[in-house]
Design a protein around this motif. Structure first.
Motif, PDB file in Angstrom:
ATOM      1  N   GLY A   1      -2.068  -7.837  -1.071  1.00  0.00           N
ATOM      2  CA  GLY A   1      -1.137  -7.021  -1.621  1.00  0.00           C
ATOM      3  C   GLY A   1      -1.698  -6.476  -2.954  1.00  0.00           C
ATOM      4  N   HIS A   2      -2.047  -7.181  -3.955  1.00  0.00           N
ATOM      5  CA  HIS A   2      -2.609  -6.715  -5.214  1.00  0.00           C
ATOM      6  C   HIS A   2      -3.814  -5.429  -5.175  1.00  0.00           C
TER       7      HIS A   2
ATOM      8  N   GLY B   1       0.866  -1.224  -0.152  1.00  0.00           N
ATOM      9  CA  GLY B   1      -0.021  -0.008  -0.006  1.00  0.00           C
ATOM     10  C   GLY B   1       0.877   1.249  -0.063  1.00  0.00           C
TER      11      GLY B   1
ATOM     12  N   TYR C   1      12.250  -4.429   2.038  1.00  0.00           N
ATOM     13  CA  TYR C   1      10.832  -5.157   2.444  1.00  0.00           C
ATOM     14  C   TYR C   1      10.816  -6.731   2.041  1.00  0.00           C
TER      15      TYR C   1
ATOM     16  N   GLU D   1       9.495   4.290   6.815  1.00  0.00           N
ATOM     17  CA  GLU D   1       9.379   2.677   6.950  1.00  0.00           C
ATOM     18  C   GLU D   1      10.589   2.222   7.677  1.00  0.00           C
TER      19      GLU D   1
ATOM     20  N   ARG E   1      -5.213 -11.472   6.573  1.00  0.00           N
ATOM     21  CA  ARG E   1      -4.529 -11.121   5.420  1.00  0.00           C
ATOM     22  C   ARG E   1      -4.377 -12.203   4.376  1.00  0.00           C
TER      23      ARG E   1
HETATM   24  C1  LIG Z   1       1.782 -16.344   2.939  1.00  0.00           C
HETATM   25  C2  LIG Z   1       1.090 -15.137   2.451  1.00  0.00           C
HETATM   26  C3  LIG Z   1       0.729 -15.183   0.918  1.00  0.00           C
HETATM   27  C4  LIG Z   1       0.371 -13.860   0.572  1.00  0.00           C
HETATM   28  N1  LIG Z   1      -0.036 -14.056  -0.946  1.00  0.00           N
HETATM   29  C5  LIG Z   1      -0.729 -12.722  -1.599  1.00  0.00           C
HETATM   30  C6  LIG Z   1      -1.107 -12.978  -2.954  1.00  0.00           C
HETATM   31  O1  LIG Z   1      -0.891 -13.828  -3.446  1.00  0.00           O
HETATM   32  N2  LIG Z   1      -1.878 -11.959  -3.474  1.00  0.00           N
HETATM   33  C7  LIG Z   1      -2.127 -10.805  -2.584  1.00  0.00           C
HETATM   34  O2  LIG Z   1      -2.484  -9.832  -3.079  1.00  0.00           O
HETATM   35  N3  LIG Z   1      -1.611 -10.641  -1.312  1.00  0.00           N
HETATM   36  C8  LIG Z   1      -1.180 -11.786  -0.635  1.00  0.00           C
HETATM   37  N4  LIG Z   1      -0.737 -11.604   0.652  1.00  0.00           N
HETATM   38  C9  LIG Z   1      -1.168 -10.516   1.383  1.00  0.00           C
HETATM   39  C10 LIG Z   1      -0.439  -9.231   1.420  1.00  0.00           C
HETATM   40  O3  LIG Z   1       1.106  -9.730   1.765  1.00  0.00           O
HETATM   41  C11 LIG Z   1      -0.777  -8.269   2.452  1.00  0.00           C
HETATM   42  O4  LIG Z   1      -2.298  -8.107   2.106  1.00  0.00           O
HETATM   43  C12 LIG Z   1      -0.068  -6.805   2.077  1.00  0.00           C
HETATM   44  O5  LIG Z   1       1.196  -6.955   2.377  1.00  0.00           O
HETATM   45  C13 LIG Z   1      -0.748  -5.788   2.754  1.00  0.00           C
HETATM   46  O6  LIG Z   1      -0.040  -4.545   2.503  1.00  0.00           O
HETATM   47  P1  LIG Z   1      -0.072  -3.312   3.399  1.00  0.00           P
HETATM   48  O7  LIG Z   1       0.623  -2.233   2.517  1.00  0.00           O
HETATM   49  O8  LIG Z   1      -1.254  -3.193   3.961  1.00  0.00           O
HETATM   50  O9  LIG Z   1       0.960  -3.952   4.632  1.00  0.00           O
HETATM   51  P2  LIG Z   1       2.315  -4.589   4.653  1.00  0.00           P
HETATM   52  O10 LIG Z   1       2.765  -5.098   3.230  1.00  0.00           O
HETATM   53  O11 LIG Z   1       2.567  -5.357   5.866  1.00  0.00           O
HETATM   54  O12 LIG Z   1       3.304  -3.339   4.908  1.00  0.00           O
HETATM   55  C14 LIG Z   1       3.178  -2.664   6.206  1.00  0.00           C
HETATM   56  C15 LIG Z   1       4.621  -1.893   6.195  1.00  0.00           C
HETATM   57  O13 LIG Z   1       4.416  -0.802   7.392  1.00  0.00           O
HETATM   58  C16 LIG Z   1       5.554  -0.879   7.990  1.00  0.00           C
HETATM   59  N5  LIG Z   1       5.158  -0.225   9.217  1.00  0.00           N
HETATM   60  C17 LIG Z   1       4.496  -1.004  10.408  1.00  0.00           C
HETATM   61  N6  LIG Z   1       4.435  -0.225  11.398  1.00  0.00           N
HETATM   62  C18 LIG Z   1       4.818   1.020  10.962  1.00  0.00           C
HETATM   63  C19 LIG Z   1       5.201   2.388  11.942  1.00  0.00           C
HETATM   64  N7  LIG Z   1       4.701   2.545  13.243  1.00  0.00           N
HETATM   65  N8  LIG Z   1       5.974   3.243  11.309  1.00  0.00           N
HETATM   66  C20 LIG Z   1       6.358   2.909   9.933  1.00  0.00           C
HETATM   67  N9  LIG Z   1       6.044   1.885   9.253  1.00  0.00           N
HETATM   68  C21 LIG Z   1       5.447   0.857   9.830  1.00  0.00           C
HETATM   69  C22 LIG Z   1       6.094  -2.360   8.085  1.00  0.00           C
HETATM   70  O14 LIG Z   1       7.639  -2.356   8.387  1.00  0.00           O
HETATM   71  C23 LIG Z   1       5.775  -2.594   6.732  1.00  0.00           C
HETATM   72  O15 LIG Z   1       6.695  -2.598   5.784  1.00  0.00           O
HETATM   73  C24 LIG Z   1      -0.114 -12.846   1.277  1.00  0.00           C
HETATM   74  C25 LIG Z   1       0.094 -12.701   2.842  1.00  0.00           C
HETATM   75  C26 LIG Z   1       0.542 -13.875   3.318  1.00  0.00           C
HETATM   76  C27 LIG Z   1       0.919 -13.987   4.686  1.00  0.00           C
END
Ligand SMILES: Cc1cc2nc3c(=O)[nH]c(=O)nc-3n(C[C@H](O)[C@H](O)[C@H](O)COP(=O)(O)OP(=O)(O)OC[C@H]3O[C@@H](n4cnc5c(N)ncnc54)[C@H](O)[C@@H]3O)c2cc1C
Length: 416
Positions: A322-323, A40, A66, A61, A183
């Motif tokens: 993630g997508h 995101g 990552y 971050e 997730r």
């Molecule tokens: C095994 C597995 C398989 C998956 N396969 C898929 C798939 O095939 N397709 C798909 O679309 N999704 C998939 N996902 C889900 C996907 O990984 C997550 O939904 C996605 O990472 C969410 O993105 P995000 O940006 O919300 O959070 P994240 O990717 O978790 O990123 C959050 C970031 O915020 C940072 N952060 C946290 N707290 C703070 C803070 N206080 N200050 C500054 N930075 C901070 C963290 O360090 C991290 O880098 C999978 C997940 C798992 C566990």
């Protein structure tokens, strides 16, 4: 088939190369701070600078690298190196001019519009985009250094990989799935298949017990029921409505409402919620105060002004993946630029989601869907004709999985 081709195109080519001349004039000198450099946050930071280069954009971050959860189940079963799902922020800096600060946000003052940093000091924002992912609820007795969740990628992924490698033939792998929403809805079932395939080939006679807190398989049900009852009959034992009550992490024993389970490798995925940072700032006002309520037109918080939340932490009811976090980020970035420019967000946004799922070491399936804004309910609703899963796992989909993930990684982390 056409749905699958369409989402590959949408992610790789749609918003990725387009620029919108109307938007380029926007928002001179405003400071937008993005918290969290995952699917995101990294995408939002990139597209803010891509569409409005004159904006000041800071991405905060803590980690210099990552590790993607997407494809991480292949690392667990040693089919892929961790380096293949590891990214840094160099291209966001050098190609797009995002200011990247490696620190952790410790607090948000939504009145003064400042963030305090764990490393000291504070940062002021005109608009804030929060994308910190998820945190886990405490599970009594759970020590993640002995019983990994591997639901945040990196060290946890490698720990589970090592434990799997060390399992004896004829051993027991026990996996617990938390209540939805968590997730990646198909992710735990994908893990069960990947692990069963690994054990079948390397640790004959082993079993995978899947203890699901939910009443049914929560995603791609046909795909996983077929795999569990066919390919993996006699290996995967899938049980529903199992609530985890506690863990003896040293002895690898899981206590549940239906009894105790002893494992050689125990993989407990705890229940999820938005991070404490958001709860402390009064932003977790949705889904039993577990998630951040937002207006899906702009991802603006429904609790306070000038704060937006995207990705897993938001509570629109769209899948936590993630997508779709990448898709939400583009809608949010576009809306933030329009709002800074005195305009309004677009009135009918669409997002899309996809998960490719390895079923064996050389076949995969997929699940995909489109969501559109419904003005009557003010919510994102699934577009029925877009929702679907592959008819059968195949070698073709296995190869396509890497193209899809490559597109997502490239679009998110701005790689050349
Ligand atoms: C095994 C597995 C398989 C998956 N396969 C898929 C798939 O095939 N397709 C798909 O679309 N999704 C998939 N996902 C889900 C996907 O990984 C997550 O939904 C996605 O990472 C969410 O993105 P995000 O940006 O919300 O959070 P994240 O990717 O978790 O990123 C959050 C970031 O915020 C940072 N952060 C946290 N707290 C703070 C803070 N206080 N200050 C500054 N930075 C901070 C963290 O360090 C991290 O880098 C999978 C997940 C798992 C566990």
């Amino acid at each position: 088939m056409s749905t699958r081709r369409n989402f590959l195109k949408t992610l790789g080519l749609g918003l990725g190369v387009a620029t919108f001349p109307g938007i380029l004039r926007a928002a001179a000198n405003a400071h937008v701070v993005v918290v969290g450099g995952g699917f995101g946050g990294a995408t939002a930071a990139k597209y803010l600078k891509h569409w409005a280069p004159q904006l000041e954009v800071t991405l905060i971050e803590p980690n210099p690298q990552y590790h993607s959860c997407v494809l991480s189940n292949l690392v667990v079963v040693n089919e892929l190196g961790l380096d293949r799902i590891t990214f840094d922020y160099a291209d966001l800096r050098s190609r797009f001019g995002v200011r990247v600060r490696h620190d952790r946000v410790a607090g948000i003052d939504t009145t003064a519009q400042t963030l305090s940093l764990a490393g000291g000091g504070s940062v002021a924002y005109d608009r804030l985009i929060l994308a910190p992912g998820v945190e886990f609820d405490a599970v009594p007795g759970l020590d993640i250094n002995r019983v990994p969740h591997a639901w945040k990628a990196g060290d946890q992924t490698l720990l589970l990989q090592q434990q799997l490698q060390a399992m004896p033939a004829g051993g027991d792998f026990v996996l617990s799935i938390p209540p939805a929403p968590y997730r990646c809805p198909p992710g735990p079932y994908e893990r069960a298949c990947a692990v069963a395939d690994f054990l079948q080939r390397h640790k004959p006679g082993s079993r995978v017990t899947v203890l699901d807190a939910n009443p049914n398989i929560t995603a791609a049900r046909r795909t996983f029921e077929t795999a569990f009852n066919g390919l993996y009959a006699g290996i995967i034992d899938y049980r529903t409505n199992v609530q985890v009550q506690g863990v003896d992490s040293a002895a690898r024993v899981l206590t549940t409402n239906v009894g105790e389970f002893q494992a050689d490798t125990l993989n407990v995925i705890p229940p999820h919620r938005a991070p404490q940072l958001l709860r402390d700032a009064g932003l977790a006002n949705s889904g039993g105060d577990k998630w951040a309520g937002v207006d899906p037109l702009s991802y603006a918080s429904t609790a306070v002004p000038n704060v937006h939340i995207i990705g897993d932490a938001q509570g629109t009811g769209q899948p936590k993946a993630g997508h779709i976090a990448n898709s939400e980020a583009k809608i949010c970035a576009d809306a933030v630029i329009r709002l800074l420019n005195g305009g309004q967000p677009l009135a009918s946004p669409k997002t899309n989601s996809a998960c490719y799922t390895p079923i064996t070491a050389d076949t995969a399936s997929f699940l995909t869907g489109v969501f559109r804004y419904d003005p009557a309910s003010g919510a994102m609703q699934p577009v029925p004709e877009s929702m679907g899963e592959a008819a059968h796992p195949s070698r073709e989909y296995y190869d396509e999985m890497f193209d899809w993930a490559g597109n997502l990684f490239q679009d998110t982390f701005a790689q050349r």
